[in-house]
Scaffold this motif. Structure first.
Motif, PDB file in Angstrom:
ATOM      1  N   GLU A 173      -1.761   0.806  -4.501  1.00 55.36           N
ATOM      2  CA  GLU A 173      -0.823   0.563  -3.408  1.00 55.36           C
ATOM      3  C   GLU A 173       0.554   0.125  -3.888  1.00 55.36           C
ATOM      4  O   GLU A 173       1.524   0.175  -3.130  1.00 55.36           O
ATOM      5  CB  GLU A 173      -1.427  -0.462  -2.443  1.00 55.36           C
ATOM      6  CG  GLU A 173      -2.651   0.085  -1.725  1.00 55.36           C
ATOM      7  CD  GLU A 173      -3.282  -0.870  -0.734  1.00 55.36           C
ATOM      8  OE1 GLU A 173      -4.106  -0.407   0.081  1.00 55.36           O
ATOM      9  OE2 GLU A 173      -2.970  -2.080  -0.761  1.00 55.36           O
ATOM     10  N   TYR A 174       0.662  -0.299  -5.131  1.00 48.51           N
ATOM     11  CA  TYR A 174       1.958  -0.644  -5.713  1.00 48.51           C
ATOM     12  C   TYR A 174       2.633   0.564  -6.376  1.00 48.51           C
ATOM     13  O   TYR A 174       3.853   0.601  -6.522  1.00 48.51           O
ATOM     14  CB  TYR A 174       1.788  -1.738  -6.779  1.00 48.51           C
ATOM     15  CG  TYR A 174       2.048  -3.138  -6.279  1.00 48.51           C
ATOM     16  CD1 TYR A 174       3.342  -3.581  -6.048  1.00 48.51           C
ATOM     17  CD2 TYR A 174       1.007  -4.031  -6.043  1.00 48.51           C
ATOM     18  CE1 TYR A 174       3.594  -4.870  -5.596  1.00 48.51           C
ATOM     19  CE2 TYR A 174       1.248  -5.317  -5.591  1.00 48.51           C
ATOM     20  CZ  TYR A 174       2.538  -5.730  -5.367  1.00 48.51           C
ATOM     21  OH  TYR A 174       2.780  -7.006  -4.914  1.00 48.51           O
ATOM     22  N   ALA A 175       1.845   1.537  -6.818  1.00 47.37           N
ATOM     23  CA  ALA A 175       2.356   2.599  -7.683  1.00 47.37           C
ATOM     24  C   ALA A 175       3.122   3.660  -6.906  1.00 47.37           C
ATOM     25  O   ALA A 175       2.991   3.792  -5.685  1.00 47.37           O
ATOM     26  CB  ALA A 175       1.194   3.245  -8.435  1.00 47.37           C
ATOM     27  N   ASN A 176       3.946   4.432  -7.627  1.00 44.66           N
ATOM     28  CA  ASN A 176       4.560   5.614  -7.028  1.00 44.66           C
ATOM     29  C   ASN A 176       3.597   6.782  -7.169  1.00 44.66           C
ATOM     30  O   ASN A 176       2.676   6.760  -7.988  1.00 44.66           O
ATOM     31  CB  ASN A 176       5.915   5.930  -7.679  1.00 44.66           C
ATOM     32  CG  ASN A 176       5.805   6.226  -9.165  1.00 44.66           C
ATOM     33  OD1 ASN A 176       5.050   7.095  -9.575  1.00 44.66           O
ATOM     34  ND2 ASN A 176       6.538   5.485  -9.976  1.00 44.66           N
ATOM     35  N   LYS A 177       3.798   7.813  -6.356  1.00 45.42           N
ATOM     36  CA  LYS A 177       2.807   8.894  -6.322  1.00 45.42           C
ATOM     37  C   LYS A 177       2.861   9.788  -7.558  1.00 45.42           C
ATOM     38  O   LYS A 177       1.877  10.444  -7.892  1.00 45.42           O
ATOM     39  CB  LYS A 177       2.971   9.739  -5.058  1.00 45.42           C
ATOM     40  CG  LYS A 177       4.284  10.477  -4.915  1.00 45.42           C
ATOM     41  CD  LYS A 177       4.318  11.228  -3.591  1.00 45.42           C
ATOM     42  CE  LYS A 177       5.628  11.994  -3.401  1.00 45.42           C
ATOM     43  NZ  LYS A 177       5.647  12.689  -2.083  1.00 45.42           N
ATOM     44  N   LYS A 178       3.990   9.799  -8.260  1.00 36.22           N
ATOM     45  CA  LYS A 178       4.120  10.666  -9.433  1.00 36.22           C
ATOM     46  C   LYS A 178       3.296  10.164 -10.608  1.00 36.22           C
ATOM     47  O   LYS A 178       2.705  10.956 -11.348  1.00 36.22           O
ATOM     48  CB  LYS A 178       5.596  10.765  -9.828  1.00 36.22           C
ATOM     49  CG  LYS A 178       5.851  11.733 -10.970  1.00 36.22           C
ATOM     50  CD  LYS A 178       7.339  11.824 -11.280  1.00 36.22           C
ATOM     51  CE  LYS A 178       7.603  12.786 -12.436  1.00 36.22           C
ATOM     52  NZ  LYS A 178       9.051  12.873 -12.771  1.00 36.22           N
ATOM     53  N   THR A 179       3.255   8.858 -10.808  1.00 34.03           N
ATOM     54  CA  THR A 179       2.548   8.301 -11.974  1.00 34.03           C
ATOM     55  C   THR A 179       1.438   7.331 -11.566  1.00 34.03           C
ATOM     56  O   THR A 179       1.008   6.515 -12.374  1.00 34.03           O
ATOM     57  CB  THR A 179       3.545   7.580 -12.905  1.00 34.03           C
ATOM     58  OG1 THR A 179       4.229   6.558 -12.167  1.00 34.03           O
ATOM     59  CG2 THR A 179       4.566   8.548 -13.477  1.00 34.03           C
ATOM     60  N   ARG A 180       0.973   7.424 -10.330  1.00 31.45           N
ATOM     61  CA  ARG A 180      -0.039   6.486  -9.838  1.00 31.45           C
ATOM     62  C   ARG A 180      -1.319   6.551 -10.677  1.00 31.45           C
ATOM     63  O   ARG A 180      -1.918   5.523 -11.015  1.00 31.45           O
ATOM     64  CB  ARG A 180      -0.357   6.787  -8.373  1.00 31.45           C
ATOM     65  CG  ARG A 180      -1.348   5.799  -7.752  1.00 31.45           C
ATOM     66  CD  ARG A 180      -1.613   6.140  -6.290  1.00 31.45           C
ATOM     67  NE  ARG A 180      -2.172   7.464  -6.143  1.00 31.45           N
ATOM     68  CZ  ARG A 180      -1.583   8.457  -5.457  1.00 31.45           C
ATOM     69  NH1 ARG A 180      -0.430   8.261  -4.853  1.00 31.45           N
ATOM     70  NH2 ARG A 180      -2.151   9.654  -5.390  1.00 31.45           N
ATOM     71  N   GLY A 181      -1.763   7.750 -11.011  1.00 28.76           N
ATOM     72  CA  GLY A 181      -2.989   7.881 -11.797  1.00 28.76           C
ATOM     73  C   GLY A 181      -2.886   7.185 -13.139  1.00 28.76           C
ATOM     74  O   GLY A 181      -3.823   6.514 -13.570  1.00 28.76           O
ATOM     75  N   ALA A 182      -1.741   7.340 -13.804  1.00 28.14           N
ATOM     76  CA  ALA A 182      -1.552   6.710 -15.114  1.00 28.14           C
ATOM     77  C   ALA A 182      -1.556   5.197 -14.993  1.00 28.14           C
ATOM     78  O   ALA A 182      -2.105   4.494 -15.855  1.00 28.14           O
ATOM     79  CB  ALA A 182      -0.241   7.187 -15.744  1.00 28.14           C
ATOM     80  N   PHE A 183      -0.958   4.657 -13.911  1.00 25.49           N
ATOM     81  CA  PHE A 183      -0.901   3.205 -13.744  1.00 25.49           C
ATOM     82  C   PHE A 183      -2.300   2.628 -13.498  1.00 25.49           C
ATOM     83  O   PHE A 183      -2.670   1.611 -14.082  1.00 25.49           O
ATOM     84  CB  PHE A 183       0.030   2.840 -12.586  1.00 25.49           C
ATOM     85  CG  PHE A 183       1.488   3.064 -12.879  1.00 25.49           C
ATOM     86  CD1 PHE A 183       1.957   3.095 -14.180  1.00 25.49           C
ATOM     87  CD2 PHE A 183       2.401   3.258 -11.856  1.00 25.49           C
ATOM     88  CE1 PHE A 183       3.296   3.292 -14.457  1.00 25.49           C
ATOM     89  CE2 PHE A 183       3.749   3.466 -12.120  1.00 25.49           C
ATOM     90  CZ  PHE A 183       4.193   3.484 -13.430  1.00 25.49           C
ATOM     91  N   ILE A 184      -3.080   3.275 -12.628  1.00 26.58           N
ATOM     92  CA  ILE A 184      -4.436   2.785 -12.360  1.00 26.58           C
ATOM     93  C   ILE A 184      -5.291   2.940 -13.625  1.00 26.58           C
ATOM     94  O   ILE A 184      -6.091   2.061 -13.967  1.00 26.58           O
ATOM     95  CB  ILE A 184      -5.083   3.527 -11.179  1.00 26.58           C
ATOM     96  CG1 ILE A 184      -4.194   3.465  -9.937  1.00 26.58           C
ATOM     97  CG2 ILE A 184      -6.445   2.909 -10.848  1.00 26.58           C
ATOM     98  CD1 ILE A 184      -4.697   4.303  -8.770  1.00 26.58           C
TER      99      ILE A 184
END
Length: 539
Positions: A162-173
């Motif tokens: 819920e904090y991440a942007n959609k472009k790099t959300r997978g990498a952040f999680i």
């Protein structure tokens, strides 16, 4: 046409959520990764460090006076010590997952961390007048340690998504989850340092018997220090967790407080964001179905089936491999027989072997996922991971007698390391990531908790089942044509089958790469509409 749909969805999207979706990578992203990731570092350390000390517990508390052989934990006690934390984790995932949707992610986040700190310390202080008393106390505290760890799964995943942007959300999680690998590595390194320190200070003969069995009395400190060390990283993270603002998606879409969501994210993103209370009410009114409603089943029923079954099957294999590496290494002769070493030397060798596997296979797998998940997608990585795990498990099981022949053990260890690599560059990462993306905000933490709890049910089956399956079914005939460790071979075949089933169940899970959370879950759609990509399975 696709561009027009994207523009329409952006117009329907709340400004505060759209700002998060398109935000450039900023310092707050890395702060969130560190804060959430340190929880997973602690989770992995606490869950897996027990496997480093179970043989030491057997030597200390189950040595028979006068016996020339080292003591060992009875199978039922070993299964309880290894598996009880998973029972607590399962309970914690369900409870805190539900609570995270009811009370908010932040309010619950600190509770889980304090439970972990207190129970890590208490586990190391386990007491009792007899061996069974010490084991019972240890199991009690490790259950509640697991309960706190369980809450960290849905909350960390949901907060990061819920904090991440959609472009790099997978990498952040994935980066949050990759801290699990570093936690496993840290467990091995701490065990190496502690056992080496005591081993060098209290030099014993290669094999000696005293009141605690083939070890010096001071070895009782070793396992306690290793278990208690897990409290340190969790305690250091507590203040930072309490300073994090609630996620805008919870505040806006669940608590329906547009003003607070805009104010919180204006500080985080350092930009002015308009509050849109009217749009919040409109979105909330069109998404009121509950978890047990026919609407949820129609929209997300198969998705929940996919996330639960894949996680369940993955964890049977993954936790079996992690918790019983020491038994596999002993079966193939990579670690010498217990009777040839004193207890501290055995802990040192087990820790060194597991650290080597973590360093060469486990940790790199996590970071390959971080690097590639937003490039090739979750679906592809999960299919690839399950397929390669199946191949390598069969590669170990079919010519098993070849691998156990003296001189071939290194080949076994290399292939075994590849199963860990593709578990983590594969379903062990994606099963954690996807449930935090594909469900509505008001049910996101709950559904992630259900998926994770199903996974831990697989871990319980793996930790209890593998203990018995890996036993030599014909110990009396071990020297008469029945090689020791034949049970390990059968269990490898079974784990390969679990991986193959996991590959098939992946087809129930949608691809979520490059889309906003609301686009994936259909929260911006009308009450009777479902996002197009949620109707089909990516191939």
């Amino acid at each position: 046409m696709a561009q027009q749909q994207q523009q329409q969805q952006q117009q329907q999207q709340l400004q505060v959520l759209n700002a998060l979706d398109v935000a450039k990578t900023q310092w707050y992203h890395f702060t969130a990764i560190i804060i959430a990731g340190m929880g997973f570092f602690t989770d992995a350390y606490d869950l897996f460090c027990i496997s480093l000390v179970t043989k030491l517990l057997g030597r200390i508390y189950y040595h028979i006076d006068g016996s020339p052989t080292p003591g060992s934990l009875p199978p039922s006690v070993s299964a309880a010590v290894n598996g009880v934390a998973f029972c607590g984790t399962l309970s914690g995932q369900l409870f805190f997952g539900w609570l995270g949707d009811k009370m908010g992610r932040k309010r619950v986040y600190g509770m889980t961390l304090m439970i972990m700190v207190l129970c890590s310390i208490a586990s190391g202080l386990s007491f009792g007048r007899s061996a069974s008393g010490v084991m019972a106390t240890l199991c009690f505290f490790r259950f509640w340690l697991g309960f706190g760890i369980g809450g960290d799964y849905p909350l960390s995943a949901t907060i990061m998504s819920e904090y991440a942007n959609k472009k790099t959300r997978g990498a952040f999680i994935a980066a949050v989850f990759a801290m699990q690998g570093l936690g496993i590595l840290a467990g091995g390194m701490v065990a190496i340092v502690v056992s080496a320190a005591f081993k060098n200070r209290f030099q014993a003969p290669p094999y000696s018997v005293d009141r605690v069995g083939s070890t010096v009395p001071e070895a009782d400190y070793v396992w306690r220090i290793i278990l208690m060390f897990g409290a340190l990283p969790a305690a250091l993270t507590y203040y930072s967790r309490m300073k994090m603002p609630e996620t805008a998606r919870y505040t806006a879409l669940v608590a329906k407080n547009a003003k607070q969501a805009a104010a919180d994210m204006s500080k985080v993103l350092q930009t002015e964001i308009e509050e849109e209370q009217g749009k919040v009410e409109q979105i909330a009114s069109s998404n009121t179905f509950g978890l047990f409603s026919s609407e949820f089943v129609r929209r997300h029923g198969m998705h929940l089936v996919g996330t639960t079954t894949t996680w369940f099957l993955l964890d049977i294999a993954f936790y079996s491999q992690n918790l019983f590496q020491k038994d596999i290494f002993s079966a193939i002769g990579w670690i010498p027989k217990a009777a040839t070493m004193n207890a501290l030397e055995e802990v040192y060798r087990i820790a060194r072997a597991q650290t080597l596997i973590a360093l060469c296979g486990t940790v790199p797998g996590y970071w390959f996922t971080v690097a590639l998940i937003d490039v090739i997608g979750r679906f592809t990585i999960q299919i690839l991971g399950f397929a390669m795990m199946t191949v390598f498990m069969l590669g170990l099981a079919i010519p098993y007698h070849h691998w156990t022949t003296p001189g071939n053990q290194i080949g076994f260890v290399v292939m075994y390391g590849f199963t860990f690599f593709f578990a983590n560059f594969g379903p062990n990462s994606t099963t954690f990531i996807v449930p935090a993306e594909i469900f509505p905000a008001r049910l996101r933490s709950t559904c992630h908790g259900i998926s994770a709890a199903t996974g831990k049910l697989g871990a319980i089956i793996g930790s209890f089942g593998f203990l018995y399956l890996a036993q030599n079914p014909n110990p009396a005939k071990a020297d008469h044509g029945y090689p020791a460790g034949i049970g390990v071979r059968n269990s490898l075949f079974l784990l390969a089958g679990c991986n193959l089933l996991g590959l098939l169940c992946t087809f129930f899970v949608p691809e979520s790469k490059g889309k906003s959370l609301e686009e994936i879950s259909g929260e911006n759609e009308g009450k009777d509409d479902i996002a197009g990509d949620n109707k089909t399975v990516p191939v």
